[in-house]
Design an enzyme around this catalytic site. Structure first.
Site, PDB file in Angstrom:
ATOM      1  N   THR A 118     -42.033 -22.861 -25.056  1.00  0.00           N
ATOM      2  CA  THR A 118     -42.764 -21.986 -24.135  1.00  0.00           C
ATOM      3  C   THR A 118     -44.092 -21.581 -24.751  1.00  0.00           C
ATOM      4  O   THR A 118     -44.131 -21.023 -25.848  1.00  0.00           O
ATOM      5  CB  THR A 118     -41.954 -20.716 -23.814  1.00  0.00           C
ATOM      6  OG1 THR A 118     -41.630 -20.046 -25.037  1.00  0.00           O
ATOM      7  CG2 THR A 118     -40.699 -21.055 -23.047  1.00  0.00           C
ATOM      8  N   GLU A 125     -44.223 -16.294 -20.997  1.00  0.00           N
ATOM      9  CA  GLU A 125     -43.997 -17.559 -21.689  1.00  0.00           C
ATOM     10  C   GLU A 125     -43.880 -18.682 -20.669  1.00  0.00           C
ATOM     11  O   GLU A 125     -43.097 -18.587 -19.727  1.00  0.00           O
ATOM     12  CB  GLU A 125     -42.707 -17.490 -22.513  1.00  0.00           C
ATOM     13  CG  GLU A 125     -42.703 -16.348 -23.510  1.00  0.00           C
ATOM     14  CD  GLU A 125     -41.577 -16.465 -24.511  1.00  0.00           C
ATOM     15  OE1 GLU A 125     -41.051 -17.576 -24.690  1.00  0.00           O
ATOM     16  OE2 GLU A 125     -41.222 -15.430 -25.097  1.00  0.00           O
TER      17      GLU A 125
HETATM   18  P1  ADP Z   1     -43.681 -20.269 -30.048  1.00  0.00           P
HETATM   19  O1  ADP Z   1     -42.654 -19.267 -30.435  1.00  0.00           O
HETATM   20  O2  ADP Z   1     -44.856 -20.336 -30.995  1.00  0.00           O
HETATM   21  O3  ADP Z   1     -44.126 -20.085 -28.615  1.00  0.00           O
HETATM   22  P2  ADP Z   1     -42.153 -22.573 -29.097  1.00  0.00           P
HETATM   23  O4  ADP Z   1     -40.974 -23.186 -29.779  1.00  0.00           O
HETATM   24  O5  ADP Z   1     -41.874 -21.773 -27.853  1.00  0.00           O
HETATM   25  O6  ADP Z   1     -42.946 -21.709 -30.174  1.00  0.00           O
HETATM   26  O7  ADP Z   1     -43.168 -23.756 -28.784  1.00  0.00           O
HETATM   27  C1  ADP Z   1     -44.288 -23.470 -27.994  1.00  0.00           C
HETATM   28  C2  ADP Z   1     -45.446 -24.403 -28.264  1.00  0.00           C
HETATM   29  O8  ADP Z   1     -45.049 -25.764 -28.052  1.00  0.00           O
HETATM   30  C3  ADP Z   1     -46.592 -24.164 -27.309  1.00  0.00           C
HETATM   31  O9  ADP Z   1     -47.467 -23.147 -27.760  1.00  0.00           O
HETATM   32  C4  ADP Z   1     -47.275 -25.517 -27.241  1.00  0.00           C
HETATM   33  O10 ADP Z   1     -48.291 -25.604 -28.237  1.00  0.00           O
HETATM   34  C5  ADP Z   1     -46.148 -26.500 -27.567  1.00  0.00           C
HETATM   35  N1  ADP Z   1     -45.644 -27.270 -26.408  1.00  0.00           N
HETATM   36  C6  ADP Z   1     -45.376 -28.604 -26.446  1.00  0.00           C
HETATM   37  N2  ADP Z   1     -44.909 -29.035 -25.268  1.00  0.00           N
HETATM   38  C7  ADP Z   1     -44.882 -27.951 -24.435  1.00  0.00           C
HETATM   39  C8  ADP Z   1     -44.503 -27.797 -23.059  1.00  0.00           C
HETATM   40  N3  ADP Z   1     -44.054 -28.818 -22.321  1.00  0.00           N
HETATM   41  N4  ADP Z   1     -44.615 -26.550 -22.515  1.00  0.00           N
HETATM   42  C9  ADP Z   1     -45.058 -25.518 -23.258  1.00  0.00           C
HETATM   43  N5  ADP Z   1     -45.425 -25.611 -24.566  1.00  0.00           N
HETATM   44  C10 ADP Z   1     -45.347 -26.822 -25.161  1.00  0.00           C
HETATM   45 MG    MG Z   2     -42.741 -19.824 -27.023  1.00  0.00          MG
END
Ligand code: ADP
Ligand code: MG
Length: 145
Positions: A20, A79
């Site tokens: 997200t 998110e």
């Molecule tokens: P965080 O806690 O930093 O948000 P996540 O595990 O939720 O970590 O991963 C989010 C990140 O993954 C996003 O900020 C983006 O850079 C990347 N990402 C890759 N593919 C997607 C997708 N399909 N939708 C949203 N984010 C994605």
């Molecule tokens: Mg996230």
């Protein structure tokens, strides 16, 4: 809403098949009064540039507006999961979204399996809902250009 993608708390959303992208607080703040907590669907675009191909297009998204325990549940976060397989992360890039509909409230889960099942249902509801011809116009909205 729009803003540069922030780092979240890495609570394993990638392991659940659902990364997200977090919008900055400033993007959500003006809408706090009207935003309903829960899961919503709509369109998103990450401004990645021409050579990003289909990853730079207006894409379906499913998004959660939720109270954030890290802020003593006084603040809500937005998110966004985009229904597209990106080649790489896009932290810092500008994310623009339009929310078009509400799916469900937030639930607590007693098993990981039931959480994953619900996420899959949310994705299906998103794709089916966005099939409505009247939503097509939002894809071409100047906000996304
Ligand atoms: P965080 O806690 O930093 O948000 P996540 O595990 O939720 O970590 O991963 C989010 C990140 O993954 C996003 O900020 C983006 O850079 C990347 N990402 C890759 N593919 C997607 C997708 N399909 N939708 C949203 N984010 C994605
Ligand atoms: Mg996230």
């Amino acid at each position: 809403m729009k803003g540069p993608v922030q780092h979240g708390f890495k609570r394993g959303s990638k392991d659940l098949g659902c990364p997200t992208a977090n919008l900055p607080d400033e993007a959500i703040e003006p809408h706090q009064d009207v935003l309903q907590t829960g899961v919503h669907y709509g369109y998103a675009r990450v401004l990645l540039g021409e050579d990003a191909g289909s990853a730079d297009e207006v894409l379906p998204m499913v998004m959660s507006i939720g109270w954030n325990p890290y802020y003593k549940n006084e603040k809500r976060t937005a998110e966004v999961h985009i229904l597209h397989a990106f080649d790489s992360d896009f932290y810092g890039k500008e994310l623009r979204i339009v929310m078009l509909g509400y799916i469900r409230p937030e639930y607590n889960y007693t098993s990981l399996e039931s959480l994953i099942n619900d996420i899959e249902t949310d994705k299906l509801v998103t794709l089916r809902s966005l099939d409505r011809p009247t939503y097509e116009a939002f894809k071409k909205d100047p906000f996304f250009q």
